[in-house]
Write a protein that holds these residues in place. Structure first.
Motif, short mmCIF file in Angstrom:
data_model
loop_
_atom_site.label_atom_id
_atom_site.label_comp_id
_atom_site.label_asym_id
_atom_site.label_seq_id
_atom_site.Cartn_x
_atom_site.Cartn_y
_atom_site.Cartn_z
N TYR A 1 -49.89 -1.18 -108.64
CA TYR A 1 -48.74 -0.30 -108.87
C TYR A 1 -48.49 -0.13 -110.38
N ALA A 2 -48.52 -1.26 -111.11
CA ALA A 2 -48.29 -1.23 -112.56
C ALA A 2 -49.37 -0.39 -113.26
N LEU A 3 -50.62 -0.52 -112.81
CA LEU A 3 -51.71 0.24 -113.41
C LEU A 3 -51.55 1.73 -113.14
N LEU A 4 -51.19 2.05 -111.91
CA LEU A 4 -50.99 3.44 -111.51
C LEU A 4 -49.90 4.09 -112.37
N PHE A 5 -48.87 3.30 -112.68
CA PHE A 5 -47.74 3.83 -113.43
C PHE A 5 -47.85 3.61 -114.94
N ALA A 6 -48.95 3.02 -115.39
CA ALA A 6 -49.09 2.71 -116.82
C ALA A 6 -48.88 3.94 -117.71
N PRO A 7 -49.50 5.10 -117.40
CA PRO A 7 -49.28 6.27 -118.27
C PRO A 7 -47.81 6.69 -118.32
N LEU A 8 -47.16 6.68 -117.17
CA LEU A 8 -45.75 7.08 -117.10
C LEU A 8 -44.87 6.07 -117.85
N THR A 9 -45.19 4.78 -117.70
CA THR A 9 -44.44 3.72 -118.38
C THR A 9 -44.56 3.87 -119.89
N TYR A 10 -45.79 4.15 -120.34
CA TYR A 10 -46.05 4.31 -121.77
C TYR A 10 -45.28 5.51 -122.32
N TYR A 11 -45.34 6.62 -121.59
CA TYR A 11 -44.67 7.83 -122.06
C TYR A 11 -43.15 7.66 -122.09
N SER A 12 -42.58 7.19 -120.96
CA SER A 12 -41.11 7.14 -120.90
C SER A 12 -40.53 5.93 -121.64
N GLY A 13 -41.34 4.87 -121.80
CA GLY A 13 -40.82 3.67 -122.46
C GLY A 13 -41.11 3.61 -123.95
N PHE A 14 -42.17 4.30 -124.38
CA PHE A 14 -42.54 4.20 -125.79
C PHE A 14 -42.54 5.55 -126.51
N VAL A 15 -43.32 6.50 -126.01
CA VAL A 15 -43.49 7.78 -126.69
C VAL A 15 -42.16 8.53 -126.82
N LEU A 16 -41.49 8.68 -125.69
CA LEU A 16 -40.27 9.50 -125.66
C LEU A 16 -39.13 8.92 -126.52
N PRO A 17 -38.79 7.63 -126.38
CA PRO A 17 -37.71 7.08 -127.21
C PRO A 17 -38.03 7.14 -128.71
N HIS A 18 -39.33 7.08 -129.06
CA HIS A 18 -39.70 7.22 -130.46
C HIS A 18 -39.52 8.66 -130.93
N ARG A 19 -39.93 9.60 -130.07
CA ARG A 19 -39.81 11.00 -130.44
C ARG A 19 -38.35 11.36 -130.70
N TYR A 20 -37.44 10.75 -129.96
CA TYR A 20 -36.01 11.08 -130.12
C TYR A 20 -35.30 10.08 -131.04
N GLY A 21 -36.08 9.27 -131.73
CA GLY A 21 -35.49 8.39 -132.75
C GLY A 21 -34.63 7.27 -132.19
N ALA B 1 -44.90 -4.82 -130.45
CA ALA B 1 -43.66 -5.47 -129.97
C ALA B 1 -43.26 -4.92 -128.60
N TRP B 2 -43.48 -3.61 -128.42
CA TRP B 2 -43.14 -2.99 -127.15
C TRP B 2 -44.01 -3.57 -126.02
N VAL B 3 -45.31 -3.69 -126.30
CA VAL B 3 -46.22 -4.26 -125.28
C VAL B 3 -45.83 -5.70 -124.98
N LEU B 4 -45.47 -6.45 -126.01
CA LEU B 4 -45.08 -7.84 -125.80
C LEU B 4 -43.86 -7.93 -124.87
N ASP B 5 -42.87 -7.06 -125.11
CA ASP B 5 -41.69 -7.03 -124.24
C ASP B 5 -42.07 -6.66 -122.81
N LEU B 6 -43.00 -5.71 -122.71
CA LEU B 6 -43.45 -5.25 -121.40
C LEU B 6 -44.12 -6.40 -120.63
N VAL B 7 -44.95 -7.15 -121.35
CA VAL B 7 -45.65 -8.28 -120.73
C VAL B 7 -44.65 -9.35 -120.30
N LYS B 8 -43.69 -9.65 -121.20
CA LYS B 8 -42.67 -10.66 -120.86
C LYS B 8 -41.86 -10.22 -119.65
#
Ligand SMILES: [Zn+2]
Length: 376
Positions: free
Chosen positions: A71-91, A99-106
């Motif tokens: 499930y996590a692998l299937l959603f990896a692209p969506l997780t990356y986009y909504s958790g990392f790309v998008l919040p960065h784009r909007y500052g 650090a983001w990956v570390l939080d995700l792993v934890k």
């Protein structure tokens, strides 16, 4: 100051994208669960797991871990986009990818650990008391959530955030006095370092019973005046005085009980239909997930409505205890600007998805209070 019009345009855009991502998430999840059940993939995985180990606990664990990993692998692209790309784009995010990956792993490890406890209890009950598993599971989850709420500030939040006692004697005294006046026992005032993760401001009461404490995000402490901070903490104190934590747990328990009761019916119906060997069959685990997920989605507006009612009561409490509607209004305007919150979401969005009233409504409440306090 007031509301920043340009930021509001961005806030609307950001909310619109987030809603589309949520819809995609729901559709993909539902499809994945249905496909896994209908194609026999789940039965195949159960056979594969049982060929590794027939120990019921170990087999449950292996099936669960594989399911979550896929499930996590299937959603990896969506997780990356909504958790990392998008919040960065909007500052909004200040985190490095590392650090983001570390939080995700934890977070993943913690979810897997807590999820494993819950799934082991559920399957133990499904095997041993198949007629009453849903009732005992709901009782267990009630106990589990109370224990977690108590331990969260000392055991769970420190995994992700740095805390230290707030070294601002004036503000600490002011907030402790606010709590003491409301006869709420608090175990100190802390700051939580949010600025290495986000630009958004936040504050909360954390913990339950002996671990209860006031926590201010450094992003709030740096940008808000003592009056504004006091108004926000008075709102949080309102939740304490109104017993909203206990109410919330009670409402959640009723919903959990109903959810598992319905899941029991769905699973009994589905087992015959899908050809599983009994309710404790591991192959039916996605059916349990699907039933609980659908129930949670259907009842979400109800839970959100109740939460908004409690939020309005806490806002009223904040206005009545601090008697400073100007600071109340300014605090919410700042929050809207800083957190990129939509002040006037569409009615159906608020009704369906929001557990807080819109900032527009909260500011309006402050203005209405100002009028009743000081008639011109
Ligand atoms: Zn609140």
């Amino acid at each position: 100051m007031g509301i920043d019009i340009e930021r509001q345009e961005k806030a609307k855009e950001y909310a619109r994208i987030r809603h589309r991502l949520l819809a995609a998430d729901l559709v993909i999840s539902a499809l994945a669960f249905v496909l896994v059940l209908a194609t026999g993939l789940s039965a195949w995985l159960r056979d594969a797991v049982l060929s590794l180990s027939t120990n019921p606990f170990l087999a449950t664990e292996i099936y669960f871990v594989i399911g979550i990993a896929v499930y996590a692998l299937l959603f990896a692209p969506l997780t990356y986009y909504s958790g990392f790309v998008l919040p960065h784009r909007y500052g909004l995010s200040t985190q490095s990818f590392r650090a983001w990956v570390l939080d995700l792993v934890k977070g993943g490890a913690l979810s897997l650990l807590l999820g494993s406890v819950v799934i082991q209890v559920i399957y133990l009950l499904l095997r041993q008391v198949p007629d009453w598993w849903w009732l005992i599971t709901a009782a267990f989850l009630l106990l589990f959530s109370v224990v977690l709420a108590n331990l969260a500030p000392v055991l769970i939040f420190p995994i992700f955030f740095k805390f230290k006692p707030l070294d601002d004697a004036d503000l600490v005294n002011r907030l402790m006095r606010l709590a003491a006046n409301a006869k709420t026992r608090v175990n100190g005032v802390y700051t939580m370092v949010l600025s290495d993760k986000t630009t958004a401001a936040n504050a909360a009461f954390m913990g339950l019973g002996n671990t209860k404490r006031i926590v201010l995000g450094d992003t709030l402490y740096k940008n808000f005046t003592p009056d504004e901070i006091e108004t926000i903490l008075a709102h949080e104190l309102g939740h304490q005085v109104h017993n909203d934590i206990v109410r919330g747990i009670a409402v959640q328990t009723v919903l959990t009980l109903m959810g598992f009761f319905i899941a029991d019916i769905v699973m009994r119906a589905g087992i015959a239909w899908l050809g599983f060997n009994g309710i404790a069959d591991l192959a039916a685990m996605p059916l349990l997930g699907l039933a609980l997920g659908a129930f949670g989605l259907i009842t979400m507006p109800l839970g959100n409505w109740y939460s908004r009612v409690r939020e309005v009561a806490a806002d009223r409490y904040a206005l009545e205890t601090t008697r400073n509607p100007q600071a109340f209004i300014r605090a919410f305007e700042k929050l809207a600007n800083q957190n990129l919150a939509e002040i006037e979401p569409e009615a159906w969005v608020e009704w369906l998805l929001h557990d807080h009233p819109s900032i527009g409504k909260r500011v309006a409440m402050g203005k209405a209070y100002m009028k009743t306090e000081s008639p011109a």
